[in-house]
Design an enzyme around this catalytic site. Structure first.
Site, PDB file in Angstrom:
ATOM      1  N   LYS A  60       0.765  -1.329   0.607  1.00 19.25           N
ATOM      2  CA  LYS A  60       0.399  -0.163  -0.218  1.00 19.25           C
ATOM      3  C   LYS A  60       0.722   1.476  -0.579  1.00 19.25           C
ATOM      4  O   LYS A  60       0.410   1.741  -1.254  1.00 19.25           O
ATOM      5  CB  LYS A  60      -0.840   0.383   1.043  1.00 19.25           C
ATOM      6  CG  LYS A  60      -2.473  -0.967   1.082  1.00 19.25           C
ATOM      7  CD  LYS A  60      -2.735  -1.031   2.614  1.00 19.25           C
ATOM      8  CE  LYS A  60      -3.556  -2.987   2.105  1.00 19.25           C
ATOM      9  NZ  LYS A  60      -4.475  -2.731   3.654  1.00 19.25           N
TER      10      LYS A  60
ATOM     11  N   ASP B 114     -11.124   2.462   3.896  1.00 20.01           N
ATOM     12  CA  ASP B 114     -11.396   0.824   3.843  1.00 20.01           C
ATOM     13  C   ASP B 114     -12.834   0.970   4.018  1.00 20.01           C
ATOM     14  O   ASP B 114     -13.682  -0.409   3.823  1.00 20.01           O
ATOM     15  CB  ASP B 114     -10.903   0.337   5.335  1.00 20.01           C
ATOM     16  CG  ASP B 114      -9.976  -0.676   5.317  1.00 20.01           C
ATOM     17  OD1 ASP B 114     -10.182  -0.988   4.216  1.00 20.01           O
ATOM     18  OD2 ASP B 114      -9.968  -0.706   6.545  1.00 20.01           O
TER      19      ASP B 114
ATOM     20  N   GLN C 259      -4.573  -1.677   9.694  1.00 17.15           N
ATOM     21  CA  GLN C 259      -4.377  -2.908   8.945  1.00 17.15           C
ATOM     22  C   GLN C 259      -5.414  -4.173   9.623  1.00 17.15           C
ATOM     23  O   GLN C 259      -5.135  -4.066  10.542  1.00 17.15           O
ATOM     24  CB  GLN C 259      -3.505  -3.068   8.195  1.00 17.15           C
ATOM     25  CG  GLN C 259      -2.746  -4.689   8.161  1.00 17.15           C
ATOM     26  CD  GLN C 259      -3.454  -4.522   6.296  1.00 17.15           C
ATOM     27  OE1 GLN C 259      -3.776  -3.228   5.484  1.00 17.15           O
ATOM     28  NE2 GLN C 259      -3.490  -5.717   6.010  1.00 17.15           N
TER      29      GLN C 259
HETATM   30  N1  GUN Z   1      -6.834  -7.021   5.951  1.00 13.83           N
HETATM   31  C1  GUN Z   1      -6.348  -7.721   4.816  1.00 13.83           C
HETATM   32  N2  GUN Z   1      -7.481  -6.802   3.534  1.00 13.83           N
HETATM   33  C2  GUN Z   1      -7.501  -5.392   4.025  1.00 13.83           C
HETATM   34  C3  GUN Z   1      -8.197  -4.558   4.258  1.00 13.83           C
HETATM   35  O1  GUN Z   1      -8.736  -5.101   2.961  1.00 13.83           O
HETATM   36  N3  GUN Z   1      -8.358  -3.492   4.938  1.00 13.83           N
HETATM   37  C4  GUN Z   1      -7.815  -3.573   6.657  1.00 13.83           C
HETATM   38  N4  GUN Z   1      -7.453  -2.635   6.852  1.00 13.83           N
HETATM   39  N5  GUN Z   1      -7.176  -4.662   6.377  1.00 13.83           N
HETATM   40  C5  GUN Z   1      -7.437  -5.887   5.823  1.00 13.83           C
END
Ligand code: GUN
Length: 293
Positions: A52, A119, A96
């Site tokens: 990211k 998100d 995350q």
């Molecule tokens: N863990 C796995 N996929 C994601 C996601 O799209 N967002 C977040 N915050 N955590 C994740």
């Protein structure tokens, strides 16, 4: 059988993001800025967070990295989020997931300002989604919609079966595909569904998000179905330098020959998740600069 890869869909999204973020900079001298919080050092989460960051920097976005120890107490984590909520430079905040077990995931997600929740997991944003109002759509479901559009896969009147009821994929993709305009008939299955194959075999479009490697086998899939595999599982593989390989929730080799279209893992839905995170971050920046959030 057509392989639906996310890379070219993502590339078309990045092209637009670059044009629009340049325009935003010219107008407001502001770069879309994403803050990512990682708690602990789970290897898969570390890998996602670093992809990211890499993509944000490639796009010329601002980026803040907040790495916190696995045993952090909840109030300290909440105070980091509060700082980011107040930071006018920051447009988007992502925590995350999953979080270590001692932290209350709902409480943490709910503490993010809804206008910065790129998100799409905050109850305000999920509520807007269910009500078919404009909002931040969570990244993986949003990516699946973009893929269906790009590859011109019709959903109207189709039976979509979703395996998995998570707040991050299963619930939002089900809500989105039943919306007016998408017009699918949606069945949501999960780990307690009785006679799962009787549902999956009637799916025109099967979306699998349960996190179990190679769970869906060819006997569970109708001839001519479209299969969207959201799983990214690490399976031990001594022949690989890193000691594992990535595999989806679908047994690709046996299922592919029955499908009209299927997403591979990796290279399928995966690249779309990051693309839509960047898209949501740009949307958040526009809303902040225009004073709407
Ligand atoms: N863990 C796995 N996929 C994601 C996601 O799209 N967002 C977040 N915050 N955590 C994740």
């Amino acid at each position: 059988m057509k392989e639906l890869t996310g890379k070219e869909v993502a590339a078309s999204i990045y092209e637009n993001i670059e044009i629009e973020s340049k325009r935003l900079y010219e107008q407001f001298q502001h770069r879309p800025t994403l803050a990512v919080i990682l708690v602990g050092s789970d290897p898969a989460s570390m890998a996602y967070v670093s992809s990211k960051k890499k993509k944000a920097l490639e796009l010329g976005f601002g980026h803040k990295d907040i790495s916190l120890p696995a045993d952090i107490d909840e109030n300290t984590l909440l105070s980091h989020i509060d700082d980011l909520n107040r930071d006018s430079e920051v447009d988007g905040i992502l925590v995350q997931l999953p979080l270590p077990a001692h932290l209350d995931e709902s409480k943490v997600i709910n503490s993010i300002a809804a206008g910065k929740d790129v998100d799409g997991l905050h109850p305000t944003n999920m509520g807007h989604l269910v009500r078919e109002e404009e909002t931040f759509i969570s990244c993986t479901p949003h990516g699946i919609l973009k893929m269906l559009d790009y590859y011109e896969i019709e959903t109207k009147g189709k039976h979509v079966v979703v395996i998995g009821r998570s707040a991050i994929v299963g619930k939002p993709i089900a809500a989105l595909l039943m919306q007016k305009g998408r017009d699918a008939t949606v069945t949501v299955c999960h780990s307690r569904t009785a006679d799962l194959p009787s549902f999956t075999r009637s799916a025109d479009i099967l979306i699998v998000a349960i996190g179990r490697a190679n769970f869906v086998t060819s006997d569970m899939v109708k001839d001519g179905a479209v299969v969207i595999d959201v799983g990214i599982n690490r399976v031990d593989d001594a022949s690989r330098k890193r000691g594992y390989r990535l595999t989806g929730d679908v047994d690709f080799d046996s299922v592919a020959s029955k499908c009209t279209a299927i997403t591979p893992v990796p290279r399928g839905v995966g690249p779309m998740t990051i693309a839509m995170l960047m898209y949501n971050t740009l949307s958040a920046a526009k809303l902040h600069m225009e004073g709407r959030k």
